[in-house]
Scaffold this motif. Structure first.
Motif, PDB file in Angstrom:
ATOM      1  N   THR A  21      28.074 -74.721  49.056  1.00  0.00           N
ATOM      2  CA  THR A  21      29.480 -74.312  48.960  1.00  0.00           C
ATOM      3  C   THR A  21      29.577 -72.808  48.782  1.00  0.00           C
ATOM      4  O   THR A  21      30.405 -72.149  49.426  1.00  0.00           O
ATOM      5  CB  THR A  21      30.172 -75.037  47.789  1.00  0.00           C
ATOM      6  N   VAL A  22      28.731 -72.239  47.952  1.00  0.00           N
ATOM      7  CA  VAL A  22      28.722 -70.790  47.733  1.00  0.00           C
ATOM      8  C   VAL A  22      28.360 -70.076  49.030  1.00  0.00           C
ATOM      9  O   VAL A  22      29.000 -69.088  49.402  1.00  0.00           O
ATOM     10  CB  VAL A  22      27.752 -70.394  46.591  1.00  0.00           C
ATOM     11  N   ARG A  23      27.376 -70.584  49.729  1.00  0.00           N
ATOM     12  CA  ARG A  23      26.990 -69.992  51.020  1.00  0.00           C
ATOM     13  C   ARG A  23      28.157 -70.039  52.021  1.00  0.00           C
ATOM     14  O   ARG A  23      28.380 -69.101  52.768  1.00  0.00           O
ATOM     15  CB  ARG A  23      25.768 -70.702  51.603  1.00  0.00           C
ATOM     16  N   ARG A  24      28.903 -71.136  52.014  1.00  0.00           N
ATOM     17  CA  ARG A  24      30.051 -71.260  52.903  1.00  0.00           C
ATOM     18  C   ARG A  24      31.130 -70.233  52.546  1.00  0.00           C
ATOM     19  O   ARG A  24      31.720 -69.606  53.418  1.00  0.00           O
ATOM     20  CB  ARG A  24      30.621 -72.681  52.858  1.00  0.00           C
ATOM     21  N   TRP A  25      31.385 -70.042  51.257  1.00  0.00           N
ATOM     22  CA  TRP A  25      32.363 -69.037  50.821  1.00  0.00           C
ATOM     23  C   TRP A  25      31.956 -67.654  51.309  1.00  0.00           C
ATOM     24  O   TRP A  25      32.795 -66.874  51.749  1.00  0.00           O
ATOM     25  CB  TRP A  25      32.494 -69.030  49.311  1.00  0.00           C
ATOM     26  N   ILE A  26      30.670 -67.351  51.219  1.00  0.00           N
ATOM     27  CA  ILE A  26      30.166 -66.050  51.670  1.00  0.00           C
ATOM     28  C   ILE A  26      30.323 -65.938  53.187  1.00  0.00           C
ATOM     29  O   ILE A  26      30.839 -64.938  53.691  1.00  0.00           O
ATOM     30  CB  ILE A  26      28.698 -65.845  51.241  1.00  0.00           C
ATOM     31  N   LYS A  27      29.899 -66.962  53.906  1.00  0.00           N
ATOM     32  CA  LYS A  27      29.970 -66.952  55.372  1.00  0.00           C
ATOM     33  C   LYS A  27      31.409 -66.795  55.855  1.00  0.00           C
ATOM     34  O   LYS A  27      31.680 -66.086  56.826  1.00  0.00           O
ATOM     35  CB  LYS A  27      29.371 -68.235  55.930  1.00  0.00           C
ATOM     36  N   ASN A  28      32.354 -67.442  55.172  1.00  0.00           N
ATOM     37  CA  ASN A  28      33.768 -67.378  55.550  1.00  0.00           C
ATOM     38  C   ASN A  28      34.455 -66.095  55.094  1.00  0.00           C
ATOM     39  O   ASN A  28      35.629 -65.889  55.383  1.00  0.00           O
ATOM     40  CB  ASN A  28      34.532 -68.578  54.984  1.00  0.00           C
ATOM     41  N   GLU A  30      35.181 -65.291  52.034  1.00  0.00           N
ATOM     42  CA  GLU A  30      36.001 -65.500  50.835  1.00  0.00           C
ATOM     43  C   GLU A  30      35.374 -64.859  49.601  1.00  0.00           C
ATOM     44  O   GLU A  30      36.084 -64.408  48.711  1.00  0.00           O
ATOM     45  CB  GLU A  30      36.187 -66.993  50.584  1.00  0.00           C
ATOM     46  N   LEU A  31      34.048 -64.857  49.537  1.00  0.00           N
ATOM     47  CA  LEU A  31      33.304 -64.307  48.410  1.00  0.00           C
ATOM     48  C   LEU A  31      32.435 -63.167  48.918  1.00  0.00           C
ATOM     49  O   LEU A  31      31.620 -63.361  49.827  1.00  0.00           O
ATOM     50  CB  LEU A  31      32.436 -65.395  47.759  1.00  0.00           C
ATOM     51  N   PHE A  51      37.194 -63.326  43.155  1.00  0.00           N
ATOM     52  CA  PHE A  51      37.259 -64.555  43.937  1.00  0.00           C
ATOM     53  C   PHE A  51      37.945 -65.662  43.135  1.00  0.00           C
ATOM     54  O   PHE A  51      38.819 -66.368  43.650  1.00  0.00           O
ATOM     55  CB  PHE A  51      35.841 -64.971  44.334  1.00  0.00           C
ATOM     56  N   ARG A  55      41.534 -67.486  44.070  1.00  0.00           N
ATOM     57  CA  ARG A  55      41.682 -68.939  44.209  1.00  0.00           C
ATOM     58  C   ARG A  55      42.704 -69.482  43.222  1.00  0.00           C
ATOM     59  O   ARG A  55      43.478 -70.375  43.562  1.00  0.00           O
ATOM     60  CB  ARG A  55      40.329 -69.635  44.010  1.00  0.00           C
TER      61      ARG A  55
END
Length: 65
Positions: A21-28, A30-31, A51, A55
Motif C-alpha cells: 500500500t505504501v509503495r502504491r501511494w508513492i507510485k501514485n 500521493e506520498l 500525507f 488524507r
C-alpha cells in the motif's frame, strides 16, 4: 533540525497498512519519497505528516482545526 527518514516498512507500521500500500501511494504520487544510493525509498516524517493531513482533509472535509 533534521527530518527523520523512514523506510517503507516504518511507514507501513505507522499507518497500519501493508508495505504494498505504501509503495502504491508513492507510485501514485500521493506520498513523497526519495531513493537512497542503494535504490531504497526514504520518506521524511514531515512528508508522512503532510500525507496524513491531506488524507484527513479528503475523507473528513467537515473537520475544522
Amino acid at each position: 533540525m533534521s527530518d527523520t527518514l523512514m523506510t517503507i516498512k516504518d511507514v507501513a507500521r505507522a499507518m497500519e497498512v501493508d508495505e504494498k500500500t505504501v509503495r502504491r501511494w508513492i507510485k501514485n504520487g500521493e506520498l513523497q519519497a526519495s531513493k537512497d544510493i542503494f535504490g531504497r525509498y526514504q520518506i521524511t516524517r514531515s512528508d508522512l505528516d503532510a500525507f496524513i493531513e491531506q488524507r484527513r482533509r479528503r475523507y473528513n472535509p467537515d473537520d475544522e482545526d
